[in-house]
Design a protein around this motif. Structure first.
Motif, short mmCIF file in Angstrom:
data_model
loop_
_atom_site.label_atom_id
_atom_site.label_comp_id
_atom_site.label_asym_id
_atom_site.label_seq_id
_atom_site.Cartn_x
_atom_site.Cartn_y
_atom_site.Cartn_z
N GLN A 48 53.14 -22.52 16.24
CA GLN A 48 52.62 -21.23 16.70
C GLN A 48 51.89 -20.53 15.55
O GLN A 48 52.28 -20.64 14.39
N VAL A 49 50.85 -19.81 15.93
CA VAL A 49 50.13 -18.95 14.99
C VAL A 49 50.35 -17.50 15.42
O VAL A 49 50.06 -17.14 16.56
N THR A 50 50.89 -16.69 14.52
CA THR A 50 51.07 -15.27 14.80
C THR A 50 50.13 -14.47 13.91
O THR A 50 50.11 -14.66 12.69
N ILE A 51 49.36 -13.58 14.53
CA ILE A 51 48.38 -12.78 13.79
C ILE A 51 48.73 -11.31 13.97
O ILE A 51 48.90 -10.81 15.09
N ARG A 52 48.84 -10.62 12.84
CA ARG A 52 49.17 -9.19 12.83
C ARG A 52 48.07 -8.42 12.12
O ARG A 52 47.55 -8.89 11.09
N THR A 53 47.73 -7.27 12.63
CA THR A 53 46.77 -6.40 11.95
C THR A 53 47.50 -5.57 10.91
O THR A 53 48.67 -5.23 11.07
N LYS A 57 45.46 -1.21 12.43
CA LYS A 57 44.04 -0.98 12.67
C LYS A 57 43.50 -2.00 13.68
O LYS A 57 43.96 -3.13 13.74
N ARG A 58 42.53 -1.60 14.45
CA ARG A 58 41.88 -2.50 15.39
C ARG A 58 40.91 -3.41 14.62
O ARG A 58 40.13 -2.95 13.80
N PRO A 94 36.09 -14.48 21.72
CA PRO A 94 35.76 -13.22 21.01
C PRO A 94 36.44 -12.01 21.66
O PRO A 94 36.55 -11.90 22.88
N GLY A 95 36.90 -11.11 20.83
CA GLY A 95 37.59 -9.92 21.32
C GLY A 95 38.07 -9.09 20.16
O GLY A 95 37.45 -9.06 19.10
N GLU A 96 39.19 -8.41 20.35
CA GLU A 96 39.74 -7.58 19.28
C GLU A 96 41.26 -7.71 19.25
O GLU A 96 41.91 -8.04 20.24
N LEU A 97 41.80 -7.47 18.06
CA LEU A 97 43.25 -7.52 17.85
C LEU A 97 43.73 -6.10 17.57
O LEU A 97 43.19 -5.41 16.70
N ARG A 98 44.76 -5.68 18.31
CA ARG A 98 45.36 -4.37 18.09
C ARG A 98 46.83 -4.50 17.72
O ARG A 98 47.35 -3.74 16.91
#
Length: 303
Positions: A48-53, A57-58, A94-98
């Motif tokens: 698994q890959v977990t991505i945190r901002t 921030k967006r 493509p999109g955004e991470l919140r």
């Protein structure tokens, strides 16, 4: 004034069963030891890959992907990287991470045709690479895997054939010295034992002592720009003092305690590694007499 780029994202890459998986300890580029998860040929790689901002921030992105790469890095005329394995999965469009997001991935039944290797001028490595593409700077996270290739004695380096059950290596100077080193075979697993005897058939030189060494020779690139490097894996004294004619010295060399690698021949047309058994005699005038003989090393499944 200089600016330090601080990544807006934190990427965590976890492998399934990572805590219980066998690891291999290797020395990193800066000399630090690191433990790498061990895989074998044909084994699935998933996790698994977990991505945190950062700072909530967006973060906008143009896509997220994960790759499984196999590369050979050679440094005989500047650093050159060649890929022999390249697989990829798109994790997000493509999109955004919140908020923190976790993406599973799986590379099924991956053929890993070569064994991992870190040498003097060569690195063969397998690694996972997560890329969050952005209009500005991409954010990348890598995780290296270690791969073993297992062989049985019959298939190990089949090009090298020694038909006899034992191998003899002579060190001789006409009318002055004749020594015969006989050992049981020329193919050994990495946990094997070299068993042999040294016979003194003629001794008219004043021998001070004798050494037995294992030497690893790495060849990188192709002639005329081929780079050859040798390193002594282990060296020990097997005799101190003058031998006499008819004397015999038994040899038992346990390979399991040394940092050895299997014999590699022309891996992807990039490099080779070979191991030699070297017998050296030093006389009272510090003159050295030596003879080398190649032994074939392979990794057995139970090692």
């Amino acid at each position: 004034m200089s600016f330090i780029f601080k990544s807006p994202l934190d990427i965590e890459l976890r492998l399934d069963g990572e805590d219980s998986r066998e690891t291999v300890e290797q020395k990193g580029i800066k000399g630090r030891k690191e433990k790498l998860p061990l895989y074998k040929d044909g084994e699935t790689v998933k996790g698994q890959v977990t991505i945190r901002t950062r700072d909530n921030k967006r973060v906008e992105h143009t896509g997220i992907k994960i790759q499984l790469l196999g590369t050979i890095e050679t440094n005989n005329d500047g650093l050159v990287t060649d890929n022999f394995l390249s697989m990829a999965h798109e994790l997000a469009s493509p999109g955004e991470l919140r908020h923190p997001e976790t993406f599973p991935f799986e590379f099924r039944n991956v053929e890993k045709q070569y064994e991992s290797y870190r040498g003097i001028n060569v690195r063969l490595r397998y690694y996972l690479k997560v890329t969050v593409s952005r209009k500005s700077a991409d954010v990348i996270r890598e995780k290296e895997l270690w791969v073993y290739q297992y062989q049985d004695p019959q298939s190990a380096d089949s090009e090298s054939v020694v038909p006899t059950s034992s191998v003899k290596m002579d060190v001789g100077i006409e009318d002055c010295l004749h020594i015969e080193f006989e050992y049981s075979k020329n193919k050994y697993s990495l946990k094997d034992v070299i068993v042999g005897r040294i016979y003194f058939l003629l001794v008219r030189l004043k021998i001070k002592h004798m050494e037995l060494s294992l030497i690893r020779r790495e060849s990188c690139g192709a002639p005329p720009n081929q780079l050859n490097e040798s390193e002594t894996v282990v060296k020990f004294e097997i005799m101190d003092g003058a031998p006499v004619r008819g004397e015999t010295i038994p040899i038992r060399l346990f390979l399991g305690g040394f940092d050895l690698t299997p014999t590699y021949r022309d891996v992807n047309k990039k490099f080779s590694t070979r191991t030699f058994l070297s017998l050296v005699l030093i006389d009272e005038d510090a003159r050295r007499y030596f003879k080398q003989s190649e032994i074939i090393l392979y990794r057995e499944k139970n090692e």
